[in-house]
Scaffold this motif. Structure first.
Motif, PDB file in Angstrom:
ATOM      1  N   PHE A  70       0.800  -1.228   0.000  1.00 25.92           N
ATOM      2  CA  PHE A  70       0.000   0.000   0.000  1.00 25.92           C
ATOM      3  C   PHE A  70       0.837   1.285   0.000  1.00 25.92           C
ATOM      4  O   PHE A  70       0.528   2.206  -0.729  1.00 25.92           O
ATOM      5  CB  PHE A  70      -0.960   0.055   1.204  1.00 25.92           C
ATOM      6  CG  PHE A  70      -1.951  -1.061   1.214  1.00 25.92           C
ATOM      7  CD1 PHE A  70      -2.915  -1.170   0.214  1.00 25.92           C
ATOM      8  CD2 PHE A  70      -1.927  -2.033   2.207  1.00 25.92           C
ATOM      9  CE1 PHE A  70      -3.834  -2.210   0.210  1.00 25.92           C
ATOM     10  CE2 PHE A  70      -2.847  -3.079   2.212  1.00 25.92           C
ATOM     11  CZ  PHE A  70      -3.786  -3.158   1.218  1.00 25.92           C
ATOM     12  N   THR A  71       1.879   1.339   0.854  1.00 31.01           N
ATOM     13  CA  THR A  71       2.578   2.613   1.050  1.00 31.01           C
ATOM     14  C   THR A  71       4.081   2.527   0.814  1.00 31.01           C
ATOM     15  O   THR A  71       4.808   3.451   1.174  1.00 31.01           O
ATOM     16  CB  THR A  71       2.368   3.112   2.499  1.00 31.01           C
ATOM     17  OG1 THR A  71       2.871   2.081   3.377  1.00 31.01           O
ATOM     18  CG2 THR A  71       0.913   3.352   2.809  1.00 31.01           C
ATOM     19  N   ASN A  84      10.367   1.105  -7.965  1.00 26.68           N
ATOM     20  CA  ASN A  84       9.163   1.917  -7.874  1.00 26.68           C
ATOM     21  C   ASN A  84       8.490   1.718  -6.516  1.00 26.68           C
ATOM     22  O   ASN A  84       8.793   0.762  -5.801  1.00 26.68           O
ATOM     23  CB  ASN A  84       8.172   1.524  -8.977  1.00 26.68           C
ATOM     24  CG  ASN A  84       8.478   2.195 -10.310  1.00 26.68           C
ATOM     25  OD1 ASN A  84       8.846   3.371 -10.351  1.00 26.68           O
ATOM     26  ND2 ASN A  84       8.318   1.464 -11.398  1.00 26.68           N
ATOM     27  N   GLY A  85       7.552   2.588  -6.206  1.00 34.09           N
ATOM     28  CA  GLY A  85       6.717   2.394  -5.025  1.00 34.09           C
ATOM     29  C   GLY A  85       5.817   1.174  -5.182  1.00 34.09           C
ATOM     30  O   GLY A  85       5.837   0.493  -6.212  1.00 34.09           O
ATOM     31  N   ASN A  86       5.029   0.915  -4.160  1.00 34.23           N
ATOM     32  CA  ASN A  86       4.204  -0.296  -4.162  1.00 34.23           C
ATOM     33  C   ASN A  86       2.855  -0.023  -3.508  1.00 34.23           C
ATOM     34  O   ASN A  86       2.755   0.024  -2.289  1.00 34.23           O
ATOM     35  CB  ASN A  86       4.948  -1.406  -3.390  1.00 34.23           C
ATOM     36  CG  ASN A  86       4.116  -2.661  -3.229  1.00 34.23           C
ATOM     37  OD1 ASN A  86       3.214  -2.928  -4.025  1.00 34.23           O
ATOM     38  ND2 ASN A  86       4.427  -3.436  -2.195  1.00 34.23           N
ATOM     39  N   ILE A  87       1.809   0.167  -4.343  1.00 29.99           N
ATOM     40  CA  ILE A  87       0.462   0.334  -3.769  1.00 29.99           C
ATOM     41  C   ILE A  87      -0.271  -0.995  -3.666  1.00 29.99           C
ATOM     42  O   ILE A  87      -1.387  -1.046  -3.167  1.00 29.99           O
ATOM     43  CB  ILE A  87      -0.412   1.351  -4.548  1.00 29.99           C
ATOM     44  CG1 ILE A  87      -0.821   0.812  -5.923  1.00 29.99           C
ATOM     45  CG2 ILE A  87       0.241   2.716  -4.646  1.00 29.99           C
ATOM     46  CD1 ILE A  87      -2.086   1.481  -6.478  1.00 29.99           C
ATOM     47  N   THR A  88       0.316  -2.080  -4.157  1.00 31.22           N
ATOM     48  CA  THR A  88      -0.385  -3.370  -4.026  1.00 31.22           C
ATOM     49  C   THR A  88      -0.416  -3.770  -2.553  1.00 31.22           C
ATOM     50  O   THR A  88       0.386  -3.289  -1.753  1.00 31.22           O
ATOM     51  CB  THR A  88       0.293  -4.504  -4.823  1.00 31.22           C
ATOM     52  OG1 THR A  88       1.429  -4.994  -4.090  1.00 31.22           O
ATOM     53  CG2 THR A  88       0.723  -4.054  -6.207  1.00 31.22           C
ATOM     54  N   PRO A  89      -1.328  -4.652  -2.176  1.00 29.98           N
ATOM     55  CA  PRO A  89      -1.351  -5.110  -0.782  1.00 29.98           C
ATOM     56  C   PRO A  89      -0.164  -6.015  -0.446  1.00 29.98           C
ATOM     57  O   PRO A  89       0.013  -6.372   0.714  1.00 29.98           O
ATOM     58  CB  PRO A  89      -2.661  -5.909  -0.696  1.00 29.98           C
ATOM     59  CG  PRO A  89      -3.487  -5.464  -1.862  1.00 29.98           C
ATOM     60  CD  PRO A  89      -2.502  -5.123  -2.941  1.00 29.98           C
ATOM     61  N   PHE A  90       0.628  -6.396  -1.439  1.00 29.55           N
ATOM     62  CA  PHE A  90       1.670  -7.393  -1.213  1.00 29.55           C
ATOM     63  C   PHE A  90       3.011  -6.741  -0.853  1.00 29.55           C
ATOM     64  O   PHE A  90       3.601  -6.043  -1.668  1.00 29.55           O
ATOM     65  CB  PHE A  90       1.835  -8.262  -2.454  1.00 29.55           C
ATOM     66  CG  PHE A  90       0.539  -8.883  -2.891  1.00 29.55           C
ATOM     67  CD1 PHE A  90      -0.167  -9.723  -2.038  1.00 29.55           C
ATOM     68  CD2 PHE A  90      -0.006  -8.617  -4.150  1.00 29.55           C
ATOM     69  CE1 PHE A  90      -1.376 -10.280  -2.429  1.00 29.55           C
ATOM     70  CE2 PHE A  90      -1.220  -9.170  -4.548  1.00 29.55           C
ATOM     71  CZ  PHE A  90      -1.906 -10.004  -3.680  1.00 29.55           C
ATOM     72  N   PRO A 134       9.574  -4.253  -7.434  1.00 31.96           N
ATOM     73  CA  PRO A 134      10.780  -5.090  -7.500  1.00 31.96           C
ATOM     74  C   PRO A 134      12.025  -4.244  -7.781  1.00 31.96           C
ATOM     75  O   PRO A 134      11.925  -3.098  -8.234  1.00 31.96           O
ATOM     76  CB  PRO A 134      10.497  -6.001  -8.695  1.00 31.96           C
ATOM     77  CG  PRO A 134       9.674  -5.160  -9.611  1.00 31.96           C
ATOM     78  CD  PRO A 134       8.770  -4.373  -8.672  1.00 31.96           C
ATOM     79  N   ALA A 152       6.354  -7.949 -11.038  1.00 31.74           N
ATOM     80  CA  ALA A 152       6.629  -6.633 -11.616  1.00 31.74           C
ATOM     81  C   ALA A 152       5.923  -5.520 -10.860  1.00 31.74           C
ATOM     82  O   ALA A 152       6.335  -4.363 -10.925  1.00 31.74           O
ATOM     83  CB  ALA A 152       6.193  -6.614 -13.073  1.00 31.74           C
ATOM     84  N   LEU A 153       4.854  -5.854 -10.126  1.00 31.98           N
ATOM     85  CA  LEU A 153       3.973  -4.811  -9.611  1.00 31.98           C
ATOM     86  C   LEU A 153       4.216  -4.397  -8.164  1.00 31.98           C
ATOM     87  O   LEU A 153       3.744  -3.352  -7.735  1.00 31.98           O
ATOM     88  CB  LEU A 153       2.509  -5.233  -9.782  1.00 31.98           C
ATOM     89  CG  LEU A 153       2.082  -5.548 -11.225  1.00 31.98           C
ATOM     90  CD1 LEU A 153       0.633  -5.996 -11.261  1.00 31.98           C
ATOM     91  CD2 LEU A 153       2.281  -4.361 -12.148  1.00 31.98           C
ATOM     92  N   ASN A 154       4.918  -5.204  -7.383  1.00 34.28           N
ATOM     93  CA  ASN A 154       5.106  -4.807  -5.972  1.00 34.28           C
ATOM     94  C   ASN A 154       6.501  -4.234  -5.696  1.00 34.28           C
ATOM     95  O   ASN A 154       7.147  -4.555  -4.695  1.00 34.28           O
ATOM     96  CB  ASN A 154       4.716  -5.922  -4.988  1.00 34.28           C
ATOM     97  CG  ASN A 154       5.610  -7.148  -5.057  1.00 34.28           C
ATOM     98  OD1 ASN A 154       6.210  -7.406  -6.086  1.00 34.28           O
ATOM     99  ND2 ASN A 154       5.695  -7.897  -3.977  1.00 34.28           N
TER     100      ASN A 154
END
Lengths: 309, 309
Positions: free
Chosen positions: B144-145, B256-262, B185, B181-183
């Motif tokens: 998330f943050t 990058n930042g990570n808005i996913t819950p993971f 890395p 790729a989304l959280n």
């Protein structure tokens, strides 16, 4: 053309901004149209949209059309065309343009794009109605400093703050840059369009003034997002410039920031069914301004076929 | 064991923090060891590391070993183990732990991990020397943050602010969570280890106090990063927990930042060649503190074989 006859005094099928977060089933169809071999989408595409709440259409526009749109986009962003200040949102902490609103009114080429049969025709079939533009914008996520956009369902805000009665609207994102996993692509949670997450908290006055930069009210809790992500997973919309992403108004989506040098830019059109025109907000004192929520459309858009540019 | 005999008064092969940014060729080998069939990496792996500046090794640790490391990591992060405050960095705007430093000194299991032959043995071969830990930490990028980490070459900082003479150090990131790729890395630009980008600007006093949260000095310009990204592209290190990423000290990287819950979590060890021990900083008044830059190692680490946990 039907008139919106939604009785706001007695009906609210999606109450939100409550004392506590609440899940409910969606009360509207996802695909309103009846698929036939003449439909502008294949049966598989239609079923995929119904199941996932979004659909990625690749190579919709030719390289020549894409080049024309990119050129126009650069012109609009340069500020040379004299866009009124209240149609522009800048990045937090800088003057770089993040969003240009009322895109169809600013520019003939993008107006034509919004009315293109390859997009608007497909949406009109899915919604089984004439359509108009509830919102229309150019998003620009610069390289190096592009900020994240937190998870949300558009419908929750459109219902609460704009007075959109039913889930009968579809957004189209037309990629103007190549998008991959790393430059802040649109992320979507497939299947989340089937539940409505009523959000906790009252709507502050003029919420849109801060929510466009950083949304605080009208977003699901961490617990709800974790549950959804674990159940449905997270997909992302990648593709080369000219790709079109259609997504249902209630699909949970967001995007990460972008430190890569590669900007991400897209034209974004929200098509609402003519019969689903907005009424008074369901959970806010006053509706958001017209650049966010078209309140008095003259009529449905005139869908056009043929090449753009 | 050789002594560091680097003459700082007369030698600086990588001058940086200059009046203007400057590119130069790398003056050191990438792979110092000579490959033989007995080497701990295959010929293809060795060549890939030399060419790209990094190497991703999947399934290095068994699920049982990974579970033991994850359990220990959670314990360390909970704060229950009483880590001294100056070994901990929190997220900007919150008290969530972002980094635990001196990981090998805090915890026996992670000390054992740092000395594992599967990592340290491979690094020792690539550097053709005994190795010690220049830095050792546990990174935690919450869901998330999680904030971004901007592009940089580690060597530029280690040379300028810690006094590391040559490019003869390798970092190992051991993934403790699944990374996609989304959280957020680790992103790497393959091939960038072959050029040294001397950065513009003098080093402010106590630069590390802010640079760990947001680096301002010691990072390449947008122009330089754009040129590198266009020439080399951007790769990212994905894999399930237990994957190991080795990367050269001069490979351009960020996340990058990570808005996913993971969440994304990894143990991070910087191995420096024993013969490349730090001297006085090359472009700062005083060296960074010991939790960032081990200044007086007792001796090379004792590499161990066998199962962890």
């Amino acid at each position: 053309m039907t008139q919106s006859a939604f009785d706001t005094a007695n009906h609210d099928d999606y109450p939100t901004r409550l004392a506590a977060e609440k899940w409910q089933e969606r009360k509207d169809p996802v695909v309103w149209g009846q698929w036939t071999p003449e439909a502008p989408l294949t049966r598989a595409q239609t079923e995929s949209f119904e199941k996932n709440g979004y659909l990625i259409l690749r190579d919709v526009f030719t390289p020549g059309e894409v080049a024309a749109l990119q050129k126009e986009s650069a012109l609009l962003r340069s500020g040379d065309t004299g866009i009124a200040e209240d149609n522009v949102i800048t990045e937090p902490g800088s003057n770089e343009i993040r969003t240009v609103f009322r895109l169809d009114e600013q520019n003939a080429l993008f107006d034509r794009l919004a009315r293109d049969r390859r997009i608007a025709g497909a949406v009109s079939f899915l919604l089984d109605d004439d359509v108009y533009l509830h919102q229309s914008r150019l998003n620009y996520k610069p390289g190096f400093t592009g900020k994240e956009f937190y998870w949300h369902s558009d419908f929750e805000t459109w219902h609460a703050e704009d007075g959109m009665p039913r889930m009968r609207a579809i957004s189209a994102s037309i990629l103007l840059t190549d998008n991959d996993a790393l430059n802040g692509p649109l992320m979507l949670m497939p299947g989340t369009h089937r539940n409505f997450i009523a959000c906790a908290g009252e709507t502050p006055e003029d919420n849109h003034k801060t929510s466009l930069k950083k949304q605080e009210v009208g977003v699901p809790s961490h617990d709800a997002l974790t549950r959804m992500a674990k159940e449905h997973g997270i997909d992302y919309a990648s593709g080369s410039a000219g790709t079109v992403v259609l997504f249902d108004c209630n699909t949970m989506h967001g995007s990460n920031g972008n430190i890569t040098p590669f900007p991400r830019s897209n034209a974004f059109f929200v098509y609402n069914a003519w019969s689903n025109r907005v009424v008074e907000p369901f959970a806010a004192k006053a509706p958001r301004p017209a650049f966010l929520s078209s309140r008095d459309p003259k009529g449905p858009i005139a869908i056009e076929a043929g090449t753009i540019g």
